[in-house]
Write a protein that holds these residues in place. Sequence first.
Motif, PDB file in Angstrom:
ATOM      1  N   CYS A   8      28.765  35.254  36.600  1.00 16.24           N
ATOM      2  CA  CYS A   8      29.554  35.366  37.985  1.00 16.24           C
ATOM      3  C   CYS A   8      30.511  36.473  37.937  1.00 16.24           C
ATOM      4  O   CYS A   8      31.392  37.085  36.874  1.00 16.24           O
ATOM      5  CB  CYS A   8      30.061  33.966  38.320  1.00 16.24           C
ATOM      6  SG  CYS A   8      29.168  32.641  38.477  1.00 16.24           S
ATOM      7  N   ASN A  10      33.367  36.866  39.003  1.00 15.93           N
ATOM      8  CA  ASN A  10      34.800  36.729  38.707  1.00 15.93           C
ATOM      9  C   ASN A  10      35.114  36.805  36.957  1.00 15.93           C
ATOM     10  O   ASN A  10      36.267  37.498  36.432  1.00 15.93           O
ATOM     11  CB  ASN A  10      35.436  35.529  39.106  1.00 15.93           C
ATOM     12  CG  ASN A  10      34.733  34.301  38.785  1.00 15.93           C
ATOM     13  OD1 ASN A  10      33.721  34.141  38.842  1.00 15.93           O
ATOM     14  ND2 ASN A  10      35.506  33.231  38.193  1.00 15.93           N
ATOM     15  N   ALA A  74      39.810  30.040  36.947  1.00 14.94           N
ATOM     16  CA  ALA A  74      39.491  30.132  38.152  1.00 14.94           C
ATOM     17  C   ALA A  74      40.302  29.066  39.019  1.00 14.94           C
ATOM     18  O   ALA A  74      39.909  27.854  38.585  1.00 14.94           O
ATOM     19  CB  ALA A  74      38.221  30.213  38.741  1.00 14.94           C
ATOM     20  N   CYS A  79      39.235  28.466  48.200  1.00 13.81           N
ATOM     21  CA  CYS A  79      38.024  28.737  47.401  1.00 13.81           C
ATOM     22  C   CYS A  79      37.484  27.489  46.900  1.00 13.81           C
ATOM     23  O   CYS A  79      36.731  27.360  46.032  1.00 13.81           O
ATOM     24  CB  CYS A  79      38.567  29.679  46.277  1.00 13.81           C
ATOM     25  SG  CYS A  79      39.650  28.889  45.013  1.00 13.81           S
ATOM     26  N   HIS A 169      30.978  28.811  44.886  1.00 13.06           N
ATOM     27  CA  HIS A 169      30.889  30.219  44.645  1.00 13.06           C
ATOM     28  C   HIS A 169      30.448  31.118  45.921  1.00 13.06           C
ATOM     29  O   HIS A 169      31.125  30.696  46.924  1.00 13.06           O
ATOM     30  CB  HIS A 169      30.105  30.527  43.564  1.00 13.06           C
ATOM     31  CG  HIS A 169      30.684  30.110  42.342  1.00 13.06           C
ATOM     32  ND1 HIS A 169      31.933  30.008  41.840  1.00 13.06           N
ATOM     33  CD2 HIS A 169      30.106  29.692  41.056  1.00 13.06           C
ATOM     34  CE1 HIS A 169      32.287  29.533  40.650  1.00 13.06           C
ATOM     35  NE2 HIS A 169      30.982  29.196  40.273  1.00 13.06           N
ATOM     36  N   LEU A 200      39.413  25.037  39.198  1.00 17.77           N
ATOM     37  CA  LEU A 200      37.947  24.846  39.198  1.00 17.77           C
ATOM     38  C   LEU A 200      37.414  25.212  37.776  1.00 17.77           C
ATOM     39  O   LEU A 200      36.985  24.443  37.219  1.00 17.77           O
ATOM     40  CB  LEU A 200      37.619  26.175  40.138  1.00 17.77           C
ATOM     41  CG  LEU A 200      37.636  25.912  41.652  1.00 17.77           C
ATOM     42  CD1 LEU A 200      37.496  27.179  42.483  1.00 17.77           C
ATOM     43  CD2 LEU A 200      37.115  24.703  42.113  1.00 17.77           C
ATOM     44  N   HIS A 251      33.555  37.659  46.080  1.00 21.27           N
ATOM     45  CA  HIS A 251      33.820  36.636  44.944  1.00 21.27           C
ATOM     46  C   HIS A 251      34.874  36.818  43.997  1.00 21.27           C
ATOM     47  O   HIS A 251      35.718  35.925  43.698  1.00 21.27           O
ATOM     48  CB  HIS A 251      32.319  36.915  44.268  1.00 21.27           C
ATOM     49  CG  HIS A 251      32.275  35.603  43.191  1.00 21.27           C
ATOM     50  ND1 HIS A 251      31.459  34.593  43.232  1.00 21.27           N
ATOM     51  CD2 HIS A 251      33.003  35.445  42.090  1.00 21.27           C
ATOM     52  CE1 HIS A 251      31.355  33.693  42.227  1.00 21.27           C
ATOM     53  NE2 HIS A 251      32.357  34.136  41.489  1.00 21.27           N
ATOM     54  N   TYR A 255      38.431  34.630  43.610  1.00 23.86           N
ATOM     55  CA  TYR A 255      38.638  33.721  42.562  1.00 23.86           C
ATOM     56  C   TYR A 255      39.513  34.246  41.482  1.00 23.86           C
ATOM     57  O   TYR A 255      39.797  33.707  40.535  1.00 23.86           O
ATOM     58  CB  TYR A 255      37.352  33.346  41.639  1.00 23.86           C
ATOM     59  CG  TYR A 255      36.358  32.426  42.723  1.00 23.86           C
ATOM     60  CD1 TYR A 255      36.692  31.070  43.009  1.00 23.86           C
ATOM     61  CD2 TYR A 255      35.158  32.902  43.263  1.00 23.86           C
ATOM     62  CE1 TYR A 255      36.115  30.237  43.781  1.00 23.86           C
ATOM     63  CE2 TYR A 255      34.593  32.115  44.218  1.00 23.86           C
ATOM     64  CZ  TYR A 255      34.990  30.901  44.490  1.00 23.86           C
ATOM     65  OH  TYR A 255      34.150  29.800  45.252  1.00 23.86           O
ATOM     66  N   ASN A 257      43.177  35.913  40.839  1.00 25.87           N
ATOM     67  CA  ASN A 257      44.250  35.677  41.537  1.00 25.87           C
ATOM     68  C   ASN A 257      45.405  35.641  40.523  1.00 25.87           C
ATOM     69  O   ASN A 257      45.213  35.822  39.359  1.00 25.87           O
ATOM     70  CB  ASN A 257      44.305  34.812  42.609  1.00 25.87           C
ATOM     71  CG  ASN A 257      43.917  33.460  42.034  1.00 25.87           C
ATOM     72  OD1 ASN A 257      44.433  33.022  41.037  1.00 25.87           O
ATOM     73  ND2 ASN A 257      42.895  32.567  42.960  1.00 25.87           N
ATOM     74  N   THR A 260      44.893  33.311  37.549  1.00 19.76           N
ATOM     75  CA  THR A 260      44.045  34.016  36.563  1.00 19.76           C
ATOM     76  C   THR A 260      44.974  34.523  35.643  1.00 19.76           C
ATOM     77  O   THR A 260      44.685  34.398  34.429  1.00 19.76           O
ATOM     78  CB  THR A 260      43.028  34.739  37.237  1.00 19.76           C
ATOM     79  OG1 THR A 260      42.511  34.374  38.089  1.00 19.76           O
ATOM     80  CG2 THR A 260      42.171  35.258  35.879  1.00 19.76           C
TER      81      THR A 260
END
Length: 296
Positions: A8, A10, A74, A79, A169, A200, A251, A255, A257, A260
């Motif tokens: 994915c 992110n 994530a 989200c 997602h 998540l 995406h 996710y 931010n 993270t």
Amino acid sequence: MQIAYSPCPNDTFVFHAWAHGLLPDAPALDVTYADIDITNRLADERSGPEVMKISYAALPWVLDDYALLPCGGALGRGCGPLVLTRGEQPEGPDPLAATADVRTDGIDPARLSGKRVAVPSERSTAYLLFRLWVADHVPGGVGEIVVMPFHEIMPAVRDGRIDAGLVIHEARFTYQDYGLQLMTDLGSWWESDTGLPIPLGAIIARRGLDTKRLTEWIRASVRHAWDHPQDSTDYVMAHAQEMSPAVAQAHIELYVNTFTEALGDDGYAAVTALLGRAMDEGLVPKFDLALLCKPD
């Protein structure tokens, strides 16, 4: 060092710098690309790489052998997973445009009583949130839970093979293309109910590894991604599973931010709240919440 994360946008955005040898002091990575239901299983079997991205919902099964790292995953606001059904789109504003309240198309959740619902995994944060929401909103509960690959869920709902679907997602940006309606945004429900962000995907490492150094390398990779966003474009799109560049960028923005880079107090409070509730409801094994504590 062996690592597994999803293809994915992110994850590829976050780990691009480390995976491409752009962090001078970090070891080379041997990357396995795997969807989170696969890494959840690998962690449970203790057969996966040294570092992995798994669902926060899978932590209670693996914390004896793996430590939660305070970055790279994530977790955020706005989200959350969606519960979708088939039908005409209602008139009015885009249901994902507002963020203050629980997003819904006004569909009575009682319609799910005894129905078949497709989910991408039974060890996911999405599924935990769904079960907690159902307990409060669906009299008698749903009927059959059908686990199917994420990309098959929206077509199955559209075609009437399933009564509703739990999606995650990029489905947030594409579900209307399938003629589907939003029954509820579980992230908005969680945020309204708790005031906390949604946990998540978590980054875990085998116990015994130097988690301080791992944290430093992951944070350096995140910061490089933010400072040089164009560097990762080719890598992200090569693994984006036919996603358009615009959807891939949306995406990433959703996710990746501040959580993270560092879970922080709100992040740890969110994880503790989710898994504590899940234990109370008997949805996950009992475990010591102290294993989620912030590192010194």
